[in-house]
Design a protein around this motif. Structure first.
Motif: not given
Length: 132
Positions: A127-132, A11-14, A87-95
């Motif tokens: 956690a960030l959803r990558p923009a690509n 549900v989060l946008r890139p 990570g498995a969901a596609g997130f990157l941990i930012a902080r």
């Protein structure tokens, strides 16, 4: 747990971010930690020598809540469980942050908060959803 992270990612946008807080998985464990005290009967926080922890890898339900109130169920997971699921969901941990009580909180309620100057009670994750 895993499905929840996948749904957040969906549900989060890139470029979007997920920010959440949990009781710190290293210190909120199935068997409550015991403060080692010297002398053993001291109530002075300054005389507490350390926190004895055990059963960290047990993944179980925890029933929490103040006395006389209906309990709230939580689930103990390891720090690795959280990072792997993100990570498995596609997130990157930012902080990640392990907040400490503010000086004002310590001044107001020393006995309740002083031990959290020694071990964190909460973990905050961005956690960030990558923009690509």
């Amino acid at each position: 747990f895993d499905k929840a992270f996948r749904e957040f990612h969906r549900v989060l946008r890139p470029g979007g971010r997920l920010l959440f807080s949990v009781t710190h998985p290293c210190f909120e464990r199935p068997v409550p930690g015991i403060w080692i005290r010297d002398p053993p009967d001291t109530e002075r926080i300054e005389e507490w020598r350390g926190l004895l922890l055990d059963r960290y890898y047990d993944r179980v339900a925890l029933w929490l809540g103040p006395s006389g109130q209906p309990p709230i169920v939580g689930f103990h997971r390891t720090l690795e469980d959280y990072t792997s699921a993100l990570g498995a969901a596609g997130f990157l941990i930012a902080r990640m942050e392990e907040p400490r009580p503010s000086p004002k909180a310590i001044e107001r309620m020393y006995r309740e908060f002083a031990d959290y100057l020694r071990v964190p009670n909460f973990l905050i994750v961005e956690a960030l959803r990558p923009a690509n």
